[in-house]
Design a protein around this motif. Structure first.
Motif, PDB file in Angstrom:
ATOM      1  N   ILE A 138      30.026  58.193  31.148  1.00  0.00           N
ATOM      2  CA  ILE A 138      31.377  57.635  31.060  1.00  0.00           C
ATOM      3  C   ILE A 138      31.288  56.144  31.355  1.00  0.00           C
ATOM      4  N   HIS A 139      31.800  55.333  30.446  1.00  0.00           N
ATOM      5  CA  HIS A 139      31.665  53.889  30.559  1.00  0.00           C
ATOM      6  C   HIS A 139      32.409  53.378  31.787  1.00  0.00           C
ATOM      7  N   GLN A 140      31.743  52.666  32.658  1.00  0.00           N
ATOM      8  CA  GLN A 140      32.393  52.072  33.820  1.00  0.00           C
ATOM      9  C   GLN A 140      32.218  50.551  33.721  1.00  0.00           C
ATOM     10  N   SER A 141      33.320  49.846  33.689  1.00  0.00           N
ATOM     11  CA  SER A 141      33.222  48.397  33.536  1.00  0.00           C
ATOM     12  C   SER A 141      34.263  47.641  34.343  1.00  0.00           C
ATOM     13  N   ASP A 142      35.404  48.250  34.672  1.00  0.00           N
ATOM     14  CA  ASP A 142      36.505  47.535  35.315  1.00  0.00           C
ATOM     15  C   ASP A 142      36.565  47.858  36.801  1.00  0.00           C
ATOM     16  N   TYR A 143      36.666  46.811  37.602  1.00  0.00           N
ATOM     17  CA  TYR A 143      36.745  46.952  39.060  1.00  0.00           C
ATOM     18  C   TYR A 143      37.918  46.120  39.560  1.00  0.00           C
ATOM     19  N   ILE A 144      38.730  46.689  40.473  1.00  0.00           N
ATOM     20  CA  ILE A 144      39.905  46.006  41.013  1.00  0.00           C
ATOM     21  C   ILE A 144      39.785  45.951  42.529  1.00  0.00           C
ATOM     22  N   PHE A 145      40.057  44.782  43.103  1.00  0.00           N
ATOM     23  CA  PHE A 145      40.001  44.581  44.550  1.00  0.00           C
ATOM     24  C   PHE A 145      41.255  43.834  44.997  1.00  0.00           C
ATOM     25  N   THR A 146      41.564  43.948  46.279  1.00  0.00           N
ATOM     26  CA  THR A 146      42.719  43.252  46.852  1.00  0.00           C
ATOM     27  C   THR A 146      42.330  42.677  48.204  1.00  0.00           C
ATOM     28  N   GLU A 147      42.608  41.391  48.396  1.00  0.00           N
ATOM     29  CA  GLU A 147      42.394  40.734  49.683  1.00  0.00           C
ATOM     30  C   GLU A 147      43.611  39.866  49.991  1.00  0.00           C
ATOM     31  N   SER A 148      43.893  39.684  51.270  1.00  0.00           N
ATOM     32  CA  SER A 148      45.120  39.009  51.669  1.00  0.00           C
ATOM     33  C   SER A 148      45.204  37.580  51.148  1.00  0.00           C
ATOM     34  N   ASN A 149      44.080  36.861  51.144  1.00  0.00           N
ATOM     35  CA  ASN A 149      44.112  35.460  50.707  1.00  0.00           C
ATOM     36  C   ASN A 149      44.074  35.298  49.186  1.00  0.00           C
ATOM     37  N   PHE A 150      43.603  36.340  48.494  1.00  0.00           N
ATOM     38  CA  PHE A 150      43.441  36.230  47.049  1.00  0.00           C
ATOM     39  C   PHE A 150      44.338  37.179  46.271  1.00  0.00           C
ATOM     40  N   GLY A 151      45.066  38.065  46.982  1.00  0.00           N
ATOM     41  CA  GLY A 151      45.889  39.023  46.265  1.00  0.00           C
ATOM     42  C   GLY A 151      45.019  40.021  45.517  1.00  0.00           C
ATOM     43  N   SER A 152      45.484  40.415  44.344  1.00  0.00           N
ATOM     44  CA  SER A 152      44.752  41.381  43.532  1.00  0.00           C
ATOM     45  C   SER A 152      43.910  40.636  42.495  1.00  0.00           C
ATOM     46  N   GLY A 174      40.082  41.231  39.843  1.00  0.00           N
ATOM     47  CA  GLY A 174      39.182  42.236  39.301  1.00  0.00           C
ATOM     48  C   GLY A 174      38.008  41.632  38.556  1.00  0.00           C
ATOM     49  N   TYR A 175      37.082  42.521  38.196  1.00  0.00           N
ATOM     50  CA  TYR A 175      35.884  42.117  37.457  1.00  0.00           C
ATOM     51  C   TYR A 175      35.659  43.106  36.316  1.00  0.00           C
ATOM     52  N   THR A 176      35.135  42.580  35.242  1.00  0.00           N
ATOM     53  CA  THR A 176      34.697  43.404  34.124  1.00  0.00           C
ATOM     54  C   THR A 176      33.208  43.188  33.939  1.00  0.00           C
ATOM     55  N   PHE A 177      32.454  44.271  33.912  1.00  0.00           N
ATOM     56  CA  PHE A 177      30.993  44.225  33.798  1.00  0.00           C
ATOM     57  C   PHE A 177      30.620  44.975  32.519  1.00  0.00           C
ATOM     58  N   GLU A 178      30.020  44.276  31.561  1.00  0.00           N
ATOM     59  CA  GLU A 178      29.754  44.872  30.255  1.00  0.00           C
ATOM     60  C   GLU A 178      28.302  44.650  29.827  1.00  0.00           C
ATOM     61  N   LYS A 212      30.713  44.059  22.569  1.00  0.00           N
ATOM     62  CA  LYS A 212      30.371  44.962  23.666  1.00  0.00           C
ATOM     63  C   LYS A 212      29.778  46.253  23.116  1.00  0.00           C
ATOM     64  N   VAL A 213      28.922  46.866  23.902  1.00  0.00           N
ATOM     65  CA  VAL A 213      28.438  48.206  23.569  1.00  0.00           C
ATOM     66  C   VAL A 213      29.596  49.173  23.756  1.00  0.00           C
ATOM     67  N   ALA A 214      29.856  49.990  22.773  1.00  0.00           N
ATOM     68  CA  ALA A 214      31.007  50.892  22.804  1.00  0.00           C
ATOM     69  C   ALA A 214      30.896  51.898  23.951  1.00  0.00           C
ATOM     70  N   SER A 215      32.047  52.342  24.436  1.00  0.00           N
ATOM     71  CA  SER A 215      32.081  53.271  25.568  1.00  0.00           C
ATOM     72  C   SER A 215      31.358  54.576  25.264  1.00  0.00           C
ATOM     73  N   ASP A 216      31.459  55.053  24.006  1.00  0.00           N
ATOM     74  CA  ASP A 216      30.826  56.331  23.678  1.00  0.00           C
ATOM     75  C   ASP A 216      29.331  56.198  23.440  1.00  0.00           C
ATOM     76  N   ALA A 217      28.788  54.960  23.589  1.00  0.00           N
ATOM     77  CA  ALA A 217      27.344  54.751  23.408  1.00  0.00           C
ATOM     78  C   ALA A 217      26.580  54.840  24.721  1.00  0.00           C
ATOM     79  N   MET A 222      23.889  41.235  29.371  1.00  0.00           N
ATOM     80  CA  MET A 222      24.957  41.704  30.244  1.00  0.00           C
ATOM     81  C   MET A 222      25.869  40.539  30.620  1.00  0.00           C
ATOM     82  N   GLY A 223      27.141  40.848  30.877  1.00  0.00           N
ATOM     83  CA  GLY A 223      28.099  39.803  31.225  1.00  0.00           C
ATOM     84  C   GLY A 223      29.132  40.284  32.222  1.00  0.00           C
ATOM     85  N   ILE A 224      29.515  39.391  33.137  1.00  0.00           N
ATOM     86  CA  ILE A 224      30.542  39.670  34.151  1.00  0.00           C
ATOM     87  C   ILE A 224      31.688  38.690  33.940  1.00  0.00           C
ATOM     88  N   GLN A 225      32.910  39.204  33.931  1.00  0.00           N
ATOM     89  CA  GLN A 225      34.106  38.379  33.770  1.00  0.00           C
ATOM     90  C   GLN A 225      35.039  38.636  34.942  1.00  0.00           C
TER      91      GLN A 225
END
Length: 352
Positions: free
Chosen positions: A89-103, A105-109, A119-124, A137-140
């Motif tokens: 199962i493709h995992q790429s999106d991450y969400i974090f919350t901190e008081s000084n930065f609010g919400s 996230g990162y995308t890792f592909e 991008k390499v397709a999720s079903d691949a 590989m790339g991080i956004q």
């Protein structure tokens, strides 16, 4: 509405400009974490967003028959929330919350080539690769703050998606490149694109996950981790209190699954240059086909011809010798018979 004697038209949030709607069962409002009077409270490991719904009266009203309403509500988030999954199962999106930065996230592909656009397709997933193949590989980073910088402090490989696995291999450590095949590609301040050559762990492992520790910093601070870059001596790192930056968060991508390269087929000339030999130590077994080089095959053919010719000569020689011996025996037999016949005639004449 959903509650007797309560009219949703006379309800509001802390910010009265934010309206509420209702259906047969619920009264609903839509807001972000920073609008409609929502407040933020830091509770250590959690961030809590609070607001309230309360009733109001019109300035022109002298009396009312509506109930007074005040409903406090809140949303509680862990400071570290990762959206992850397992195996293919493709995992790429991450969400974090901190008081000084609010919400944020990162995308890792994983990308198909060095342009970092496809991008390499999720079903691949799992992504099948061969040893020494180029992996892109790339991080956004994504943040509500208008200007932040992304810093990748470390990236390491593990045979599963557990970043704390005792079996690991560093690609980047303390902001410094550790693997000689890693190459960083130019990108903007919220992106990090890199490539490396595929490898695998020794032993019965056919998968690799890549886990990176990432940080967001506000620009313009010479003391931020983003500004420090590669640290050969991590003990000299300045404390976070001197600059505004997030804590390091782990993001993982994978798996890369390794497939064996197909063995090259030999040319037709060499493929036909095999010979069949029987193993003398295993009589009755099937013959083993042993491919040889062209020169060896020619030598083998010459030896076959020589062996065959020699056997033929031996057989022919033996046959000729047998004929000669037979002729000698017949000759001696005939000579002896003739001598006996002559003796018989002499004896007959003597008797007369």
């Amino acid at each position: 509405a959903s509650m007797p004697d309560i009219d949703e038209h006379y309800l509001k949030l802390k910010d009265p400009s934010c309206s509420l709607v209702s259906n047969d069962t619920h009264i609903m409002g839509t807001m972000s974490f920073s609008t409609c009077g929502t407040t933020l409270e830091d509770k250590g490991d959690y961030i809590v967003f609070k607001n309230e719904i309360h009733s109001f009266e019109l300035p022109t009203e002298v009396i009312t028959r509506r109930k007074t309403v005040q409903i406090d509500f809140s949303c509680e988030f862990s400071k570290t929330i990762s959206i992850s999954s397992y195996y293919n199962i493709h995992q790429s999106d991450y969400i974090f919350t901190e008081s000084n930065f609010g919400s944020f996230g990162y995308t890792f592909e994983i990308f198909r080539d060095g342009n970092f656009t496809q991008k390499v397709a999720s079903d691949a997933y799992p992504v099948q690769v061969k040893l020494m193949e180029k992996i892109y590989m790339g991080i956004q980073a994504n943040s509500d703050l208008p200007s932040v910088s992304l810093f990748v402090e470390s990236c390491k490989a593990t045979p599963d998606d557990n970043p704390e696995n005792s079996l690991f291999y560093y690609l980047i450590q303390n902001g410094c490149l550790k693997d000689e095949t890693v190459r960083i590609h130019p990108s903007n301040q919220t992106s990090f694109n890199f490539e490396l050559e595929a490898f695998k762990f020794n032993g019965e492992f056919d998968q690799v996950y890549i886990t990176c520790s990432v940080i967001l910093c506000e620009p313009g601070s010479n003391f931020s981790r983003c500004a420090q870059g590669c640290l050969s001596n991590p003990s000299r790192r300045r404390r976070r209190g001197l600059s505004k930056e997030t804590t390091g968060h782990y993001i993982t991508q994978g798996p890369l699954q390794f497939v064996e390269s197909a063995l090259p087929r030999p040319p037709k000339e060499e493929e036909s240059a095999g010979k069949t030999r029987m193993d003398p130590s295993a009589e009755g077994n099937s013959p083993t086909v042993i491919p040889e080089t062209s020169s060896s095959d020619r030598r083998w053919r010459i030896w076959n011809v020589f062996s065959t010719s020699f056997s033929t000569l031996v057989f022919a020689g033996g046959f000729i010798v047998s004929l000669i011996l037979l002729a000698v025996v017949l000759y001696r037999f005939r000579k002896r018979r003739k001598s006996e016949d002559q003796n018989v005639l002499i004896d007959s004449d003597f008797d007369k």
